[in-house]
Design a protein around this motif. Structure first.
Motif, PDB file in Angstrom:
ATOM      1  N   LEU A 177       0.820  -1.204   0.000  1.00  0.00           N
ATOM      2  CA  LEU A 177       0.000   0.000   0.000  1.00  0.00           C
ATOM      3  C   LEU A 177       0.861   1.265   0.000  1.00  0.00           C
ATOM      4  O   LEU A 177       0.537   2.243  -0.681  1.00  0.00           O
ATOM      5  CB  LEU A 177      -0.938   0.009   1.215  1.00  0.00           C
ATOM      6  CG  LEU A 177      -2.097  -0.986   1.184  1.00  0.00           C
ATOM      7  CD1 LEU A 177      -2.858  -0.962   2.507  1.00  0.00           C
ATOM      8  CD2 LEU A 177      -3.044  -0.681   0.030  1.00  0.00           C
ATOM      9  N   CYS A 178       1.956   1.243   0.767  1.00  0.00           N
ATOM     10  CA  CYS A 178       2.834   2.421   0.827  1.00  0.00           C
ATOM     11  C   CYS A 178       3.476   2.713  -0.528  1.00  0.00           C
ATOM     12  O   CYS A 178       3.715   3.867  -0.879  1.00  0.00           O
ATOM     13  CB  CYS A 178       3.926   2.217   1.879  1.00  0.00           C
ATOM     14  SG  CYS A 178       3.339   2.387   3.576  1.00  0.00           S
ATOM     15  N   MET A 183      -2.919   4.662  -2.747  1.00  0.00           N
ATOM     16  CA  MET A 183      -3.015   5.261  -1.418  1.00  0.00           C
ATOM     17  C   MET A 183      -2.383   6.643  -1.335  1.00  0.00           C
ATOM     18  O   MET A 183      -2.314   7.225  -0.256  1.00  0.00           O
ATOM     19  CB  MET A 183      -2.361   4.340  -0.387  1.00  0.00           C
ATOM     20  CG  MET A 183      -3.062   3.011  -0.210  1.00  0.00           C
ATOM     21  SD  MET A 183      -4.815   3.162   0.185  1.00  0.00           S
ATOM     22  CE  MET A 183      -4.734   3.973   1.786  1.00  0.00           C
ATOM     23  N   ASN A 192      -0.960   9.609   4.174  1.00  0.00           N
ATOM     24  CA  ASN A 192      -1.009   8.396   3.350  1.00  0.00           C
ATOM     25  C   ASN A 192      -0.540   7.176   4.123  1.00  0.00           C
ATOM     26  O   ASN A 192      -1.088   6.082   3.984  1.00  0.00           O
ATOM     27  CB  ASN A 192      -0.146   8.585   2.097  1.00  0.00           C
ATOM     28  CG  ASN A 192      -0.702   9.649   1.164  1.00  0.00           C
ATOM     29  OD1 ASN A 192      -1.906   9.883   1.133  1.00  0.00           O
ATOM     30  ND2 ASN A 192       0.170  10.305   0.426  1.00  0.00           N
ATOM     31  N   LYS A 193       0.488   7.365   4.958  1.00  0.00           N
ATOM     32  CA  LYS A 193       0.992   6.249   5.770  1.00  0.00           C
ATOM     33  C   LYS A 193      -0.037   5.827   6.821  1.00  0.00           C
ATOM     34  O   LYS A 193      -0.204   4.643   7.107  1.00  0.00           O
ATOM     35  CB  LYS A 193       2.311   6.631   6.439  1.00  0.00           C
ATOM     36  CG  LYS A 193       3.509   6.661   5.502  1.00  0.00           C
ATOM     37  CD  LYS A 193       4.776   6.931   6.270  1.00  0.00           C
ATOM     38  CE  LYS A 193       5.992   6.816   5.357  1.00  0.00           C
ATOM     39  NZ  LYS A 193       6.015   7.847   4.310  1.00  0.00           N
ATOM     40  N   SER A 196      -2.715   3.874   5.029  1.00  0.00           N
ATOM     41  CA  SER A 196      -2.202   2.544   4.664  1.00  0.00           C
ATOM     42  C   SER A 196      -2.145   1.638   5.888  1.00  0.00           C
ATOM     43  O   SER A 196      -2.495   0.460   5.816  1.00  0.00           O
ATOM     44  CB  SER A 196      -0.805   2.674   4.044  1.00  0.00           C
ATOM     45  OG  SER A 196      -0.845   3.425   2.856  1.00  0.00           O
ATOM     46  N   THR A 200      -4.373  -1.745   6.441  1.00  0.00           N
ATOM     47  CA  THR A 200      -3.640  -2.982   6.753  1.00  0.00           C
ATOM     48  C   THR A 200      -4.195  -3.629   8.013  1.00  0.00           C
ATOM     49  O   THR A 200      -4.434  -4.840   8.059  1.00  0.00           O
ATOM     50  CB  THR A 200      -2.145  -2.679   6.954  1.00  0.00           C
ATOM     51  OG1 THR A 200      -1.604  -2.110   5.768  1.00  0.00           O
ATOM     52  CG2 THR A 200      -1.381  -3.940   7.314  1.00  0.00           C
TER      53      THR A 200
END
Length: 379
Positions: A177-178, A183, A192-193, A196, A200
């Protein structure tokens, strides 16, 4: 070359010996000639610093001075960073194996604190360890010792069994995802992190939830049924022969809590590590910075989401009549009326106490396992 200063030559010889590099005298003299810009046969601090800055620019080590071929006595400097150790770079499989071993050791070492946390969480809803009244941490420890020292590790077996698939899914999903453009919703990388990390957490929690519920039942059972016995008992609740839905009791607070928890834990850990590296201009933070960053991120995430974790645990541990099964709303109301805000943080101290040792043990074992893997398995 006969005029090369003997002291400079001796110092460099000792340096390379410490680096486990076997260097002939002729090559050491060549190196001194390269560093000695003013040709006075002595290496000054300014000359050494200038040469070392040049070396650092290309990210090469002492081994590279004499590991490459020579042209007219000058080392060919590589244009890009390469692997000179001869060891294979750690990929997904290696990280999964080493991370799994570290997780097993870490969880086993802190399993008694984990069980204490769970027992503290479910007190007030059901009796624990046969006690009529509520017990504190020290009383729970004594009760478990009286029950049998090994009971302090009850539920650890299933915790260890789920480490490898859980770590594999978490690593693959979060890293994918990162790196994905999907994302990159915000211009802020931290946002964004966090997103993600949250996605997760939801995915992994949904897939591993039946295992988590089984672990809680094993930990809180008055008599041990074992893992398979507990699975059979859960599946037959409410008169069902194979009640799959029984394994998802308490799912709503779990999903509500995992999004902010995983977002904060994974997002803050990754962002904190990158910020530390950027501020200190280093590639990889050492043990203590990483331990501080990961532990701080975990404690922040835990503090923000602990009330949902507590209600989830109570819903998972409930074994009474279906008509009396507590809902998220009734649990919140009951806890608030009985204990107020404090009631939502039962077991938090035990959970916080295990965070730092669990992280430090896990990191130390992971590092050691990497070295053993590279020595005996890696090529």
């Amino acid at each position: 070359s006969s005029g090369i200063n003997a002291e400079s030559q001796s110092v460099l010889f000792s340096f390379f010996k410490k680096q486990h590099v076997d260097i002939p005298d002729s090559k050491i003299k060549e190196l001194i000639a390269r560093i000695d810009k003013d040709k006075n046969l002595l290496i000054s601090w300014d000359e050494f610093r200038e040469f070392n800055q040049f070396r650092a620019k290309f990210e090469i080590t002492a081994r590279h001075y004499f590991g490459d071929s020579y042209t007219d006595g000058i080392v060919n400097i590589p244009e890009k960073k390469e692997e000179f150790s001869g060891k294979k770079k750690f990929g997904f499989t290696e990280k999964l194996v080493c991370g799994g071993v570290a997780g097993v050791v870490s969880r086993t070492a802190t399993a008694p604190l984990d069980r204490i946390k769970v027992l503290l969480q479910v007190q007030g809803q059901q009796k624990v360890l046969g006690a009529a009244e509520e017990l504190g941490i020290s009383q729970l420890c004594r009760a478990m010792v009286n029950e049998g020292v090994l009971t302090m590790w009850r539920g650890n077996g299933i915790s260890c069994l789920k480490i490898f698939p859980e770590n594999a899914m978490r690593f693959l999903i979060f890293e994918s995802l990162c790196e994905s453009d999907i994302m990159k919703i915000s211009q802020n990388d931290l946002v964004n992190k966090l997103l993600s990390g949250g996605l997760t957490g939801i995915t992994v929690q949904s897939l591993m939830y039946p295992v988590e519920l089984t672990k809680i039942r094993v930990m809180t059972a008055q008599t041990s049924l074992g893992i398979l016995g507990t699975v059979r008992s859960i599946s037959r609740e409410n008169g069902k022969k194979l009640g799959i839905t029984n394994f998802y009791q308490g799912m709503s607070p779990a999903l509500m809590g995992v999004l902010p928890f995983a977002s904060l834990q994974l997002g803050l850990s990754k962002a904190g590590t990158e910020l530390y590296s950027e501020w200190n201009k280093i590639g990889n933070p050492g043990f203590w910075p990483l331990l501080s960053i990961s532990s701080s991120a975990t404690l922040v995430a835990m503090g923000c989401t602990y009330p949902l974790q507590l209600t989830k645990c109570r819903m998972q541990a409930y074994t009474g009549p279906e008509s009396m099964r507590p809902t998220l709303r009734t649990l919140f109301t009951k806890i608030w009326s009985e204990s107020g805000v404090k009631g939502f943080y039962r077991g938090f101290s035990a959970n916080a106490l295990k965070a730092v040792p669990a992280s430090s043990i896990g990191w130390a074992v992971f590092t050691k396992t990497q070295k053993l893997y590279a020595t005996y398995i890696g090529s």
